[in-house]
Design an enzyme around this catalytic site. Sequence first.
Site: not given
Length: 431
Positions: A114, A312
């Site tokens: 992440d 992201d």
Amino acid sequence: MAMRTILFSLALLCISLVHGLNPKCETSDQGSTLQVFHVYSPCSPFRPSKPLSWEDSILQMQTEDQTRLQYLASLVARRSVVPIASGRQIIQSPTYIVRAKIGTPPQTLLLAMDTSNDAAWVPCTGCEGCSSTLFASAKSTTYKTLGCGAPQCKQVPNPTCGGSACSFNLTYGGSSIAANLSQDTVTLATDPIPGYTFGCIQKTTGNSVPPQGLLGLGRGSLSLLSQTQNLYQSTFSYCLPSFKSLNFSGSLRLGPVAQPKRIKYTPLLRNPRRSSLYYVNLQAIRVGRTIVNIPPSALAFNPTTGAGTIFDSGTVFTRLVAPAYNATRDEFRRRVKVPTVTSLGGFDTCYNVPIVAPTITFMFAGMNVTLPPDNILIHSTAGSTTCLAMAAAPDNVNSVLNVIANMQQQNHRLLFDVPNSRLGVARELCT
Ligand SMILES: *[C@@H]1O[C@H](CO)[C@@H](O)[C@H](O)[C@H]1NC(C)=O
Ligand SMILES: *[C@@H]1O[C@H](CO)[C@@H](O)[C@H](O)[C@H]1NC(C)=O
Ligand SMILES: *[C@@H]1O[C@H](CO)[C@@H](O)[C@H](O)[C@H]1NC(C)=O
Ligand SMILES: *[C@@H]1O[C@H](CO)[C@@H](O)[C@H](O)[C@H]1NC(C)=O
Ligand SMILES: *[C@@H]1O[C@H](CO)[C@@H](O)[C@H](O)[C@H]1NC(C)=O
């Protein structure tokens, strides 16, 4: 909303609880490079036990994206910086996973990658509500919990010091995590990282906490990058395999060694209010050869409001704020020239006949990235439906953030070069 909740719960129920990677996938990670698996890969224990239909898997990914975008929006809206675990809000979209070995002797755990999170956490033995492989801290001779006096304890939100251990709680939606701040040796590929600080999860409630651990690749304090300055010098790259070729694995390469030399760069921007996010300057979008007419305010970086564009790894489909998305979509439709446009879930530009799609180019400061059809279109297995795999940012909450998501990053190498404050992108077939 109720429909979404049901779909999401169903998805969680379908997650199989087999532990570890499929044995056929147990080739070892070499040097400082880790294999990256899609969570639906045959190698992954988190793949749905019954394959979802195409429509259902798209809808599920869109639902998870919606939650993640709300989380990202809440990050950029915040007034102050909380360095660990993104304040009291957490979300991991478990799209891509890597292996890590924790403790002495080493125990293998799967962690979700992440890039918008600083924290690392693993589900630990005795955890109430955890469903997956657990880290048995008692079996590790190098494990220790950090006390309340430890400087790291000041970096977690709302620490509690009931016993001597530094514990903290995080909430996300209806779910929460209670964890002890801990240290142990973590081995990534063949690199041991002694005294790595992470959260050892003791309790989870609610059902939106995914079962694997988390490897936060953000750049705030207590992140992997901050804790491995000498080893990796805040440099890493990854190549994400397409979810069309689930048998392929990609790679996460840590440190400045063996990174690509021939790669285009754009500067990374810093938002002091949300220091872990990787902001870049998206200046324009081209569809085919036409630069679409987007009001500059839709793309401008503004650290005060959090507006701008981030890369992201945890969002699946790129989201653009409405004026940017609409302009891009309208030009795309104009170029496709098929009058009948249908929708699927949150995608509003789908076709039930074969189409010839234009390329889409993200024009960043100093770097144009032209996406081939594989990064733009999603096709049903039968080939009868094709959708433009992007959408407008949800307009309910603080809709100022453009998110370049992982479907648009697949089969590219993304190089995060924090010391030189730049992000590189190059086409690469991840296998
Ligand atoms: C975590 O902290 C709690 C409260 O201090 C303590 O009871 C528990 O034993 C700790 N767990 C581990 C694995 O250290
Ligand atoms: C954290 O969660 C634990 C267990 O659910 C609870 O006992 C504790 O009071 C919570 N602490 C805070 C600060 O919310
Ligand atoms: C992926 O691997 C599985 C077995 O591991 C095999 O049955 C399947 O045919 C493979 N799929 C593709 C597309 O190669
Ligand atoms: C974008 O397009 C949608 C229709 O698909 C429309 O409802 C919305 O108002 C438009 N928004 C902007 C900001 O143009
Ligand atoms: C990006 O493409 C545009 C043409 O659409 C060109 O003018 C510009 O120089 C390119 N930028 C870079 C960095 O190559």
